[in-house]
Motif scaffolding. Structure first.
Motif, PDB file in Angstrom:
ATOM      1  N   LYS A   1      -9.204 -46.033  13.006  1.00  0.00           N
ATOM      2  CA  LYS A   1     -10.100 -47.048  13.575  1.00  0.00           C
ATOM      3  C   LYS A   1     -10.517 -46.677  14.987  1.00  0.00           C
ATOM      4  O   LYS A   1     -11.681 -46.828  15.358  1.00  0.00           O
ATOM      5  N   LEU A   2      -9.587 -46.190  15.787  1.00  0.00           N
ATOM      6  CA  LEU A   2      -9.901 -45.782  17.159  1.00  0.00           C
ATOM      7  C   LEU A   2     -11.019 -44.749  17.168  1.00  0.00           C
ATOM      8  O   LEU A   2     -12.003 -44.884  17.890  1.00  0.00           O
ATOM      9  N   PHE A   3     -10.888 -43.705  16.340  1.00  0.00           N
ATOM     10  CA  PHE A   3     -11.911 -42.660  16.332  1.00  0.00           C
ATOM     11  C   PHE A   3     -13.201 -43.135  15.676  1.00  0.00           C
ATOM     12  O   PHE A   3     -14.281 -42.730  16.070  1.00  0.00           O
ATOM     13  N   SER A   4     -13.091 -44.006  14.705  1.00  0.00           N
ATOM     14  CA  SER A   4     -14.287 -44.563  14.070  1.00  0.00           C
ATOM     15  C   SER A   4     -15.097 -45.397  15.062  1.00  0.00           C
ATOM     16  O   SER A   4     -16.329 -45.401  15.022  1.00  0.00           O
ATOM     17  N   ASP A   5     -14.411 -46.073  15.967  1.00  0.00           N
ATOM     18  CA  ASP A   5     -15.058 -46.942  16.950  1.00  0.00           C
ATOM     19  C   ASP A   5     -15.485 -46.217  18.226  1.00  0.00           C
ATOM     20  O   ASP A   5     -16.147 -46.801  19.075  1.00  0.00           O
ATOM     21  N   THR A   6     -15.096 -44.945  18.377  1.00  0.00           N
ATOM     22  CA  THR A   6     -15.367 -44.197  19.603  1.00  0.00           C
ATOM     23  C   THR A   6     -16.395 -43.102  19.341  1.00  0.00           C
ATOM     24  O   THR A   6     -16.188 -42.249  18.484  1.00  0.00           O
ATOM     25  N   SER A   7     -17.488 -43.140  20.087  1.00  0.00           N
ATOM     26  CA  SER A   7     -18.536 -42.139  19.864  1.00  0.00           C
ATOM     27  C   SER A   7     -18.271 -40.828  20.600  1.00  0.00           C
ATOM     28  O   SER A   7     -18.770 -39.791  20.209  1.00  0.00           O
ATOM     29  N   GLY A   8     -17.490 -40.866  21.646  1.00  0.00           N
ATOM     30  CA  GLY A   8     -17.255 -39.664  22.436  1.00  0.00           C
ATOM     31  C   GLY A   8     -15.932 -38.997  22.134  1.00  0.00           C
ATOM     32  O   GLY A   8     -15.335 -39.179  21.074  1.00  0.00           O
ATOM     33  N   TYR A   9     -15.469 -38.235  23.110  1.00  0.00           N
ATOM     34  CA  TYR A   9     -14.230 -37.463  22.988  1.00  0.00           C
ATOM     35  C   TYR A   9     -13.072 -38.223  23.606  1.00  0.00           C
ATOM     36  O   TYR A   9     -13.235 -38.928  24.595  1.00  0.00           O
ATOM     37  N   LEU A  10     -11.893 -38.064  23.012  1.00  0.00           N
ATOM     38  CA  LEU A  10     -10.675 -38.678  23.525  1.00  0.00           C
ATOM     39  C   LEU A  10      -9.619 -37.599  23.749  1.00  0.00           C
ATOM     40  O   LEU A  10      -9.421 -36.730  22.894  1.00  0.00           O
ATOM     41  N   SER A  11      -8.957 -37.677  24.872  1.00  0.00           N
ATOM     42  CA  SER A  11      -7.846 -36.756  25.124  1.00  0.00           C
ATOM     43  C   SER A  11      -6.613 -37.280  24.399  1.00  0.00           C
ATOM     44  O   SER A  11      -6.530 -38.471  24.076  1.00  0.00           O
ATOM     45  N   PRO A  12      -5.636 -36.420  24.156  1.00  0.00           N
ATOM     46  CA  PRO A  12      -4.386 -36.905  23.562  1.00  0.00           C
ATOM     47  C   PRO A  12      -3.757 -38.024  24.415  1.00  0.00           C
ATOM     48  O   PRO A  12      -3.198 -38.973  23.871  1.00  0.00           O
ATOM     49  N   LYS A  13      -3.899 -37.932  25.731  1.00  0.00           N
ATOM     50  CA  LYS A  13      -3.359 -38.978  26.612  1.00  0.00           C
ATOM     51  C   LYS A  13      -4.087 -40.300  26.379  1.00  0.00           C
ATOM     52  O   LYS A  13      -3.456 -41.354  26.329  1.00  0.00           O
TER      53      LYS A  13
ATOM     54  N   HIS B   1     -17.366 -41.391   8.868  1.00  0.00           N
ATOM     55  CA  HIS B   1     -17.337 -42.149  10.107  1.00  0.00           C
ATOM     56  C   HIS B   1     -16.673 -43.519   9.998  1.00  0.00           C
ATOM     57  O   HIS B   1     -16.349 -44.115  11.007  1.00  0.00           O
ATOM     58  N   THR B   2     -16.485 -44.015   8.807  1.00  0.00           N
ATOM     59  CA  THR B   2     -15.840 -45.324   8.690  1.00  0.00           C
ATOM     60  C   THR B   2     -14.336 -45.148   8.551  1.00  0.00           C
ATOM     61  O   THR B   2     -13.850 -44.078   8.151  1.00  0.00           O
ATOM     62  N   VAL B   3     -13.619 -46.198   8.865  1.00  0.00           N
ATOM     63  CA  VAL B   3     -12.163 -46.172   8.744  1.00  0.00           C
ATOM     64  C   VAL B   3     -11.771 -45.834   7.308  1.00  0.00           C
ATOM     65  O   VAL B   3     -10.883 -45.004   7.077  1.00  0.00           O
ATOM     66  N   GLU B   4     -12.442 -46.461   6.347  1.00  0.00           N
ATOM     67  CA  GLU B   4     -12.096 -46.222   4.941  1.00  0.00           C
ATOM     68  C   GLU B   4     -12.363 -44.781   4.520  1.00  0.00           C
ATOM     69  O   GLU B   4     -11.592 -44.212   3.739  1.00  0.00           O
ATOM     70  N   GLU B   5     -13.428 -44.171   5.027  1.00  0.00           N
ATOM     71  CA  GLU B   5     -13.695 -42.760   4.715  1.00  0.00           C
ATOM     72  C   GLU B   5     -12.600 -41.867   5.290  1.00  0.00           C
ATOM     73  O   GLU B   5     -12.148 -40.921   4.635  1.00  0.00           O
ATOM     74  N   ILE B   6     -12.164 -42.172   6.500  1.00  0.00           N
ATOM     75  CA  ILE B   6     -11.108 -41.386   7.135  1.00  0.00           C
ATOM     76  C   ILE B   6      -9.794 -41.562   6.377  1.00  0.00           C
ATOM     77  O   ILE B   6      -9.102 -40.590   6.068  1.00  0.00           O
ATOM     78  N   VAL B   7      -9.454 -42.812   6.057  1.00  0.00           N
ATOM     79  CA  VAL B   7      -8.222 -43.103   5.319  1.00  0.00           C
ATOM     80  C   VAL B   7      -8.259 -42.435   3.943  1.00  0.00           C
ATOM     81  O   VAL B   7      -7.270 -41.865   3.485  1.00  0.00           O
ATOM     82  N   SER B   8      -9.403 -42.476   3.295  1.00  0.00           N
ATOM     83  CA  SER B   8      -9.551 -41.840   1.990  1.00  0.00           C
ATOM     84  C   SER B   8      -9.315 -40.334   2.083  1.00  0.00           C
ATOM     85  O   SER B   8      -8.664 -39.744   1.226  1.00  0.00           O
ATOM     86  N   ARG B   9      -9.833 -39.709   3.136  1.00  0.00           N
ATOM     87  CA  ARG B   9      -9.641 -38.275   3.338  1.00  0.00           C
ATOM     88  C   ARG B   9      -8.158 -37.964   3.547  1.00  0.00           C
ATOM     89  O   ARG B   9      -7.628 -37.012   2.992  1.00  0.00           O
ATOM     90  N   MET B  10      -7.495 -38.786   4.351  1.00  0.00           N
ATOM     91  CA  MET B  10      -6.054 -38.588   4.583  1.00  0.00           C
ATOM     92  C   MET B  10      -5.291 -38.676   3.264  1.00  0.00           C
ATOM     93  O   MET B  10      -4.479 -37.812   2.944  1.00  0.00           O
TER      94      MET B  10
END
Length: 147
Positions: free
Chosen positions: A27-39, A2-11
């Protein structure tokens, strides 16, 4: 994850080059609890990175889904993404259509599905859509009916 560093590490561990744009996406997804559309993602990213194409955003969302960083869900109004949930076992979801609150379903309906011998299942998804308690009360007040 869930953290930016965990996501970056996975990438990084999967051989994906970590650019400023991908770090911003993390960071956007780490800071967002819900769903985001591609738009939604494209509009957010476009504020910082002029000239960024929708195709590039969508391609990166797909790559992050393939890496197990994001989950993709098909809503009535199109596909949306959110961080992969922290459950470490196979499961499905109950998803609030209003606020995006998500609860895991630990029972898998595939266990009860009669699959013909001449069909090989390689992947499946199962989501149940409705309203959480808080949003369900709002829907009743507005006079809307459920699914």
């Amino acid at each position: 994850m869930h953290t930016v560093e965990e996501i970056v590490s996975r990438m990084s561990s999967q051989g994906l080059r970590v650019t400023d744009q991908r770090r911003t996406l993390a960071k956007l997804f780490s800071d967002t609890s819900g769903y985001l559309s591609p738009k939604d993602v494209y509009e957010f990213m476009g504020k910082t990175y002029s000239g960024l194409s929708f195709d590039t955003v969508y391609r990166n969302l797909r790559v992050l889904e393939e890496l197990g960083v994001l989950e993709q869900v098909m809503f009535e109004d199109g596909v949306k993404f959110k961080l992969h949930c922290s459950e470490h076992h196979h499961h499905h979801h109950l998803i609030c259509l209003q606020c995006g609150l998500t609860h895991p379903i630990v029972f898998c309906p595939m266990e009860q599905t009669a699959v013909p011998d001449d069909f090989k299942v390689v992947k499946h998804k199962f989501e149940v859509f409705g309203y959480c308690k808080a949003c369900g009360s709002e829907v009743e007040v507005k006079g809307e009916s459920g699914l």
